[in-house]
Design an enzyme around this catalytic site. Structure first.
Site, PDB file in Angstrom:
ATOM      1  N   ASP A 110       0.787  -1.233   0.000  1.00 15.88           N
ATOM      2  CA  ASP A 110       0.000   0.000   0.000  1.00 15.88           C
ATOM      3  C   ASP A 110       0.823   1.290   0.000  1.00 15.88           C
ATOM      4  O   ASP A 110       0.271   2.385  -0.063  1.00 15.88           O
ATOM      5  CB  ASP A 110      -0.961   0.015   1.191  1.00 15.88           C
ATOM      6  CG  ASP A 110      -0.261  -0.253   2.523  1.00 15.88           C
ATOM      7  OD1 ASP A 110       0.892   0.200   2.708  1.00 15.88           O
ATOM      8  OD2 ASP A 110      -0.860  -0.921   3.393  1.00 15.88           O
ATOM      9  N   HIS A 163       6.554  -8.122  -0.814  1.00 16.08           N
ATOM     10  CA  HIS A 163       5.619  -8.641  -1.811  1.00 16.08           C
ATOM     11  C   HIS A 163       5.430  -7.680  -2.980  1.00 16.08           C
ATOM     12  O   HIS A 163       4.452  -7.786  -3.721  1.00 16.08           O
ATOM     13  CB  HIS A 163       4.262  -8.934  -1.160  1.00 16.08           C
ATOM     14  CG  HIS A 163       4.333 -10.027  -0.131  1.00 16.08           C
ATOM     15  ND1 HIS A 163       3.359 -10.205   0.830  1.00 16.08           N
ATOM     16  CD2 HIS A 163       5.255 -10.988   0.084  1.00 16.08           C
ATOM     17  CE1 HIS A 163       3.694 -11.235   1.602  1.00 16.08           C
ATOM     18  NE2 HIS A 163       4.838 -11.718   1.178  1.00 16.08           N
TER      19      HIS A 163
END
Length: 214
Positions: free
Chosen positions: A143, A158
């Site tokens: 994010d 990730h």
């Protein structure tokens, strides 16, 4: 801001954040007990006498910003429905899966990209940059909230949702630029979804009579 002020400010925020956050954000915060004085002192002692600290964060650090996690009891996405995120193997194997993924991600992107860092992200920035206690942050999140808070040495375990890479040639573009391209190719895609996932995906059913993506 000193180390003690950071910890005291963070504790005060934890106790009173119900009055500062939207009900939507609170809906994704797992049940927890506020930090007590003993825990604050233990953490302060640890940080005071150590530097070069590496911090590992996961989805739970972003729930207070309004992004749900997957695995928390009751409020996690897995607890509320059985729909799982698209797996990499399915994404590269199926053209239809890729279309479905990008349709859902396209709808979710404006909201997902607008989330703001919370006090945890801001405290970690203070510990890294001004106080130089934290040397790096390893996050499982995509994010970019650590970056938005100002943290500099962040390893995104990730990857990130804010860049798009071609699997054939490794060319990369900004996700906002890709959003513009998708909008031009799909001018009739006007669905709005109130759901969101940790990776920016949303719940989206097939629109009758229309394909989800060009």
């Amino acid at each position: 801001m000193t180390l003690e002020l950071i910890l005291r400010h963070h504790r005060t925020w934890i106790i009173s954040f119900k009055s500062k956050c939207s009900l939507h954000s609170l809906a994704f915060v797992p049940k927890h007990n506020p930090a007590d004085e003993a825990e604050i002192e233990k953490l302060k002692h640890f940080l005071k006498y150590r530097d070069n600290i590496c911090v590992l964060t996961g989805a739970g650090v972003s729930t207070e910003s309004g992004i749900p996690d997957y695995r928390s009891e009751e409020v996690g996405l897995y607890a509320r429905n059985t729909n799982k995120p698209v797996q990499y193997q399915d994404f590269v194997r199926s053209d239809q899966v890729r279309k479905r993924y990008w349709a859902r991600n396209y709808i979710g992107w404006p909201r997902f990209s607008s989330f703001h860092p919370n006090q945890t992200h801001l405290a970690l920035y203070q510990l890294e940059v001004p106080l130089k206690r934290v040397s790096c942050i390893i996050t499982q999140n995509v994010d970019r909230l650590h970056h938005k808070a100002g943290s500099r040495n962040v390893l995104e375990l990730h990857g990130t949702a804010f860049h798009v890479m071609c699997l054939g040639c490794d060319n990369r573009i900004y996700r906002n630029d890709f959003q513009t391209a998708l909008a031009k190719l799909n001018p009739n895609m006007t669905i709005v979804s109130k759901t969101i996932r940790p990776d920016g995906d949303v719940e989206l059913s097939q629109v009758r009579g229309k394909k989800p993506m060009a």
